[in-house]
Design a protein around this motif. Structure first.
Motif, short mmCIF file in Angstrom:
data_model
loop_
_atom_site.label_atom_id
_atom_site.label_comp_id
_atom_site.label_asym_id
_atom_site.label_seq_id
_atom_site.Cartn_x
_atom_site.Cartn_y
_atom_site.Cartn_z
N GLY A 1 17.76 -8.74 -13.40
CA GLY A 1 18.37 -7.43 -13.15
C GLY A 1 17.75 -6.13 -13.49
N LEU A 2 16.52 -6.00 -13.44
CA LEU A 2 15.97 -4.77 -13.50
C LEU A 2 15.06 -4.31 -12.53
CD1 LEU A 2 14.93 -5.16 -17.40
CD2 LEU A 2 16.80 -3.66 -16.56
N LEU A 3 14.96 -3.06 -12.05
CA LEU A 3 13.76 -2.69 -11.39
C LEU A 3 12.34 -2.29 -12.33
CD1 LEU A 3 15.89 0.46 -9.58
CD2 LEU A 3 14.93 -1.37 -8.52
N ASP A 4 11.63 -2.53 -11.37
CA ASP A 4 10.34 -2.12 -12.04
C ASP A 4 9.69 -1.21 -11.21
OD1 ASP A 4 8.27 -4.84 -13.67
OD2 ASP A 4 10.20 -4.83 -12.91
N VAL A 5 9.59 0.06 -11.82
CA VAL A 5 9.24 1.47 -11.16
C VAL A 5 7.70 1.57 -11.49
CG1 VAL A 5 9.75 3.95 -11.02
CG2 VAL A 5 11.76 2.12 -11.64
N CYS A 6 7.11 2.06 -10.46
CA CYS A 6 5.69 2.56 -10.39
C CYS A 6 5.77 3.83 -10.03
CB CYS A 6 4.94 1.50 -9.62
SG CYS A 6 3.08 2.12 -9.45
N LEU A 7 5.17 4.90 -10.79
CA LEU A 7 5.21 6.47 -10.59
C LEU A 7 3.57 6.52 -10.58
CD1 LEU A 7 6.05 9.09 -10.18
CD2 LEU A 7 6.18 9.24 -12.77
N VAL A 8 3.14 7.13 -9.33
CA VAL A 8 1.96 7.79 -9.10
C VAL A 8 2.27 9.21 -9.14
CG1 VAL A 8 -0.22 7.88 -7.60
CG2 VAL A 8 1.01 5.65 -8.04
N ALA B 1 -2.39 -1.18 -12.92
CA ALA B 1 -3.27 -0.06 -12.72
C ALA B 1 -3.41 0.62 -14.22
CB ALA B 1 -2.88 1.00 -11.61
N ASN B 2 -4.23 1.47 -14.21
CA ASN B 2 -4.57 2.00 -15.62
C ASN B 2 -3.85 3.31 -15.56
OD1 ASN B 2 -6.06 4.30 -14.34
ND2 ASN B 2 -7.79 2.89 -14.47
N ALA B 3 -3.75 3.87 -16.74
CA ALA B 3 -2.64 4.99 -17.14
C ALA B 3 -3.12 6.12 -16.26
CB ALA B 3 -2.40 5.03 -18.55
N ASP B 4 -4.26 6.37 -15.85
CA ASP B 4 -4.70 7.48 -15.32
C ASP B 4 -4.16 7.50 -13.84
OD1 ASP B 4 -6.11 8.54 -17.31
OD2 ASP B 4 -7.89 7.81 -16.71
N SER B 5 -3.97 6.18 -13.42
CA SER B 5 -3.73 5.88 -11.94
C SER B 5 -2.14 5.83 -11.69
CB SER B 5 -4.32 4.74 -11.42
OG SER B 5 -5.73 5.01 -11.41
N ALA B 6 -1.32 5.16 -12.70
CA ALA B 6 0.03 4.83 -12.40
C ALA B 6 0.95 4.55 -13.74
CB ALA B 6 0.31 3.59 -11.42
N GLU B 7 2.03 5.06 -13.64
CA GLU B 7 2.76 4.61 -15.03
C GLU B 7 4.11 3.71 -14.44
OE1 GLU B 7 4.18 8.26 -17.22
OE2 GLU B 7 2.70 9.45 -15.34
N TYR B 8 4.22 2.79 -15.23
CA TYR B 8 5.17 1.67 -15.15
C TYR B 8 6.66 1.75 -15.90
CZ TYR B 8 1.36 -0.12 -12.39
OH TYR B 8 0.22 -0.55 -11.79
#
Length: 293
Positions: A215-222, A243-250
């Protein structure tokens, strides 16, 4: 009176390399016809498959099979949302994201064996600006790549990666305001991917921790992406790592809203949908029945 289960195959004749006759012949050869009363129809245009799927559900067909790629899967699944009719997949596309996530074999014979077993489960789906998706949706760079990829004669993962490496230097990030889990994020956005399933397709994992039934979206922000970060992100996608924190946030959330200063491209299941400056992305929990191994 027949007690066999009604099953209908919706075939996109333009997907993949196998001919229409070949697909029909394999269905005839490998489908358990003691169990199934089957019929076959063909799409004639973009947007035809949802009509065919809704008609099948309305007729009481218990299983509808999408024969094609992610675009065909999306169209058929849209026609079956919130019905008692289950989706099955014979993958014939270049990505086959949902089929891969569910563990459905890529070969027609293997996929037909899954159908013959008839094991059903229920999965989530998502919506981006009212348009359903079942694997991923996104705004920004991945939507731009979807628009370029759609016009490319070559398909497959190698072509996709080559396009990313070629275009990453020319695409610019844009400022957006996103609301995620009640928090406001004033940020740059190169790409924001919304994942129901773990991968785009071709085993390229944008959200390795995604659960298609939670029931959840997994959001990847670059936020910003240079060539070095693009290589890191690509490597992680291909090795099923975060990915490491420098490249993407989840993030994990039920709903996301995004406001952009300029119109941004967006896609659903790899199909380019156009541009908008406001987005609402949300989950439809346990809204689609599917056949799984």
């Amino acid at each position: 009176m027949s007690t066999r289960t009604k099953i209908r195959f919706i075939i996109n004749p333009t997907s993949g390399t196998s001919s229409r006759v070949d697909v029909e012949a394999r269905i005839q050869e490998h489908l358990d016809r003691r169990k199934y009363d089957h019929s076959v129809v063909f799409t004639e245009r973009a947007g035809h498959a949802p009509e065919l799927a809704r008609a099948a559900a309305g007729e009481g067909v218990e299983i509808v099979v999408a024969v094609g790629g992610d675009g065909t899967m999306n169209e058929v699944a849209r026609g079956l949302l919130h019905t008692e009719t289950a989706l099955a997949i014979l993958p014939k596309g270049s990505g086959n994201g949902l089929a891969r996530h569910l563990g459905i074999p890529m070969g027609l014979e293997g996929a037909l064996r899954v159908i013959n077993k008839g094991k059903t489960t229920t999965i989530d789906s998502g919506q981006i600006n009212g348009h359903p998706f079942f694997t991923t949706a996104g705004i920004g760079f991945d939507a731009y790549i979807s628009s370029v990829f759609a016009g490319n004669k070559k398909r497959g993962l190698q072509t996709y990666v080559e396009l990313v490496m070629k275009e990453v230097r020319n695409y610019r990030h844009l400022p957006v305001i996103a609301s995620i889990n009640g928090n406001t994020l004033d940020t740059d956005c190169f790409v924001m991917a919304f994942a129901n399933a773990a991968q785009y397709g071709n085993n390229a994992y944008i959200a390795p921790a995604a659960d298609i039934r939670d029931g959840l979206l997994d959001v990847c922000l670059v936020r910003r992406l240079d060539l070095v970060k693009a290589l890191n992100l690509s490597y992680c996608m291909l090795t099923k790592q975060l990915a490491n924190a420098d490249s993407a946030e989840y993030f994990k959330t039920e709903r996301v809203t995004v406001e952009a200063e300029e119109e941004m491209m967006y896609h659903a299941d790899g199909e380019y949908l156009g541009k908008a400056s406001e987005f609402e992305v949300k989950m439809l929990p346990l809204s689609l029945k599917v056949l799984v191994p």
